[in-house]
Design a protein around this motif. Structure first.
Motif, mmCIF file in Angstrom:
data_model
loop_
_atom_site.group_PDB
_atom_site.id
_atom_site.type_symbol
_atom_site.label_atom_id
_atom_site.label_comp_id
_atom_site.label_asym_id
_atom_site.label_seq_id
_atom_site.Cartn_x
_atom_site.Cartn_y
_atom_site.Cartn_z
ATOM 1 N N THR A 107 101.220 68.185 4.793
ATOM 2 C CA THR A 107 100.724 68.438 5.978
ATOM 3 C C THR A 107 101.071 69.598 6.474
ATOM 4 O OG1 THR A 107 101.692 66.099 5.937
ATOM 5 C CG2 THR A 107 101.768 67.431 8.607
ATOM 6 N N LEU A 108 99.962 70.255 6.966
ATOM 7 C CA LEU A 108 99.897 70.943 8.451
ATOM 8 C C LEU A 108 100.031 71.505 9.019
ATOM 9 C CD1 LEU A 108 98.134 71.750 5.256
ATOM 10 C CD2 LEU A 108 96.582 73.971 6.069
ATOM 11 N N THR A 109 101.042 72.495 9.665
ATOM 12 C CA THR A 109 101.636 72.023 10.926
ATOM 13 C C THR A 109 100.755 73.138 12.233
ATOM 14 O OG1 THR A 109 103.367 70.561 10.674
ATOM 15 C CG2 THR A 109 103.176 71.808 12.750
ATOM 16 N N PHE A 110 100.071 73.897 13.206
ATOM 17 C CA PHE A 110 99.487 74.433 13.535
ATOM 18 C C PHE A 110 99.878 74.289 15.443
ATOM 19 C CE2 PHE A 110 95.873 73.521 10.248
ATOM 20 C CZ PHE A 110 95.592 74.920 10.367
ATOM 21 N N GLU A 111 99.694 75.370 15.489
ATOM 22 C CA GLU A 111 100.728 75.231 17.413
ATOM 23 C C GLU A 111 99.949 74.775 17.907
ATOM 24 O OE1 GLU A 111 102.670 79.982 19.291
ATOM 25 O OE2 GLU A 111 100.385 80.134 18.875
ATOM 26 N N LYS A 112 98.792 74.759 18.089
ATOM 27 C CA LYS A 112 97.963 74.153 19.098
ATOM 28 C C LYS A 112 97.516 72.880 18.368
ATOM 29 C CE LYS A 112 96.921 78.436 21.739
ATOM 30 N NZ LYS A 112 96.919 79.891 21.373
ATOM 31 N N ALA A 113 96.895 72.929 17.253
ATOM 32 C CA ALA A 113 95.714 72.258 17.237
ATOM 33 C C ALA A 113 97.271 70.946 16.630
ATOM 34 C CB ALA A 113 94.464 72.147 15.362
ATOM 35 N N GLY A 114 98.161 70.563 16.155
ATOM 36 C CA GLY A 114 99.290 70.425 15.509
ATOM 37 C C GLY A 114 99.301 69.726 14.586
ATOM 38 N N ASP A 115 99.215 68.605 13.680
ATOM 39 C CA ASP A 115 99.520 68.504 12.287
ATOM 40 C C ASP A 115 98.202 67.821 11.747
ATOM 41 O OD1 ASP A 115 101.895 68.550 12.382
ATOM 42 O OD2 ASP A 115 102.551 66.731 11.981
ATOM 43 N N VAL A 116 97.852 68.710 10.275
ATOM 44 C CA VAL A 116 96.755 67.559 9.715
ATOM 45 C C VAL A 116 97.011 68.208 8.734
ATOM 46 C CG1 VAL A 116 94.219 69.165 8.497
ATOM 47 C CG2 VAL A 116 95.508 69.768 10.948
ATOM 48 N N ALA A 117 96.500 66.949 8.338
ATOM 49 C CA ALA A 117 97.032 65.846 6.518
ATOM 50 C C ALA A 117 95.984 66.441 6.140
ATOM 51 C CB ALA A 117 97.224 64.570 6.357
ATOM 52 N N VAL A 118 96.241 66.448 4.277
ATOM 53 C CA VAL A 118 95.394 67.195 4.146
ATOM 54 C C VAL A 118 95.821 67.031 2.085
ATOM 55 C CG1 VAL A 118 94.749 69.676 4.722
ATOM 56 C CG2 VAL A 118 96.374 69.586 3.448
ATOM 57 N N THR A 119 94.629 66.963 1.769
ATOM 58 C CA THR A 119 95.318 66.658 -0.250
ATOM 59 C C THR A 119 94.780 67.988 -0.748
ATOM 60 O OG1 THR A 119 94.827 64.024 0.124
ATOM 61 C CG2 THR A 119 94.394 64.643 -1.621
ATOM 62 N N PHE A 120 95.506 68.493 -1.637
ATOM 63 C CA PHE A 120 95.674 69.515 -2.383
ATOM 64 C C PHE A 120 95.043 69.156 -3.616
ATOM 65 C CE2 PHE A 120 98.181 71.748 0.903
ATOM 66 C CZ PHE A 120 97.386 72.735 0.299
ATOM 67 N N LYS A 121 94.301 68.986 -4.409
ATOM 68 C CA LYS A 121 93.029 69.051 -5.495
ATOM 69 C C LYS A 121 93.668 69.630 -6.271
ATOM 70 C CE LYS A 121 90.367 65.556 -4.119
ATOM 71 N NZ LYS A 121 90.239 64.417 -3.751
#
Length: 173
Positions: free
Chosen positions: A130-144
Motif C-alpha cells: 500500500t502506497l500512501t500519498f499526502e492528497k490521494a490517500g492509500d493506493v493498494a498495488v501488487t508488485f509482480k
C-alpha cells in the motif's frame, strides 16, 4: 468478411487495453503503473521494488510511505553519488510527484526497499503493498516478481541486481 476483420481487431484491441490496465492502479489524480520487484534468493533479507507514478492533478502530491506484509519494514530509498561512491539513502519527507508530471522508481534511482523480508520473492509471484500519498490517500498495488535477469526497457543508471541486497555490497548507507 469486413465485419469479421473489424470484430477481430476490436477484440485484440480490448485484450491489449485490458492487459495494460491490469498493471495500473489509481486513486484521485494519482496513477501507479507497472510495480515490479526482482526475484530474490532464499534467506536474502532485502529486495527493491520499482514503479512509475503519474499525477494528472493541478497540484503536486507526495508519496509519504509504503507498507507491505511481505517485509518487516518498507522504506522509500534513492541512490546518491558522494565522491564517486554510490550510496543508498532513505528519503526523508517522501517523494514529490509534480502536478501534471511523473516520477519513475527505477534501478539506480528511487526504489521501494523491502527490508527484513518474510520470505523470498519467487518469480511469478505477487507482492501486495500500500502506497500512501499526502492528497490521494492509500493506493493498494501488487508488485509482480520478475526474473533476476529482468531489465525493463529504458531503465538506466546503476543496476542493483549484481549487488548483495543483504549487506548492500557496493552501496554505503
Amino acid at each position: 468478411m469486413m465485419i469479421r476483420s473489424f470484430a477481430m481487431a476490436a477484440a485484440l484491441s480490448l485484450c491489449a487495453a485490458t492487459t495494460a490496465w491490469a498493471d495500473s492502479y489509481k486513486a484521485g489524480q494519482i496513477q501507479v503503473d507497472d510495480p515490479w520487484v526482482r526475484a530474490t534468493a532464499p534467506g536474502q533479507p532485502n529486495g527493491a521494488g520499482y514503479l512509475k507514478i503519474q499525477n494528472a492533478g493541478q497540484a503536486a502530491d507526495r508519496l509519504l510511505s509504503v507498507k507491505s506484509d511481505a517485509a518487516g519494514r518498507v522504506e522509500v530509498h534513492t541512490i546518491v553519488n558522494e565522491n564517486g561512491v554510490a550510496r543508498m539513502r532513505a528519503v526523508d519527507g517522501g517523494v514529490e510527484v509534480p502536478a501534471g508530471g511523473e516520477v519513475k522508481f527505477a534501478p539506480g534511482g528511487y526504489h521501494v526497499m523491502f527490508m527484513k523480508m518474510k520470505g523470498a520473492f519467487k518469480e511469478g509471484a505477487d507482492v501486495p503493498a500500500t502506497l500512501t500519498f499526502e492528497k490521494a490517500g492509500d493506493v493498494a498495488v501488487t508488485f509482480k516478481v520478475q526474473p533476476l535477469s529482468y531489465h525493463p526497457g529504458g531503465s538506466g543508471g546503476h543496476d542493483m541486481s549484481g549487488h548483495d541486497m543483504g549487506g548492500m555490497k557496493g552501496m554505503k548507507h
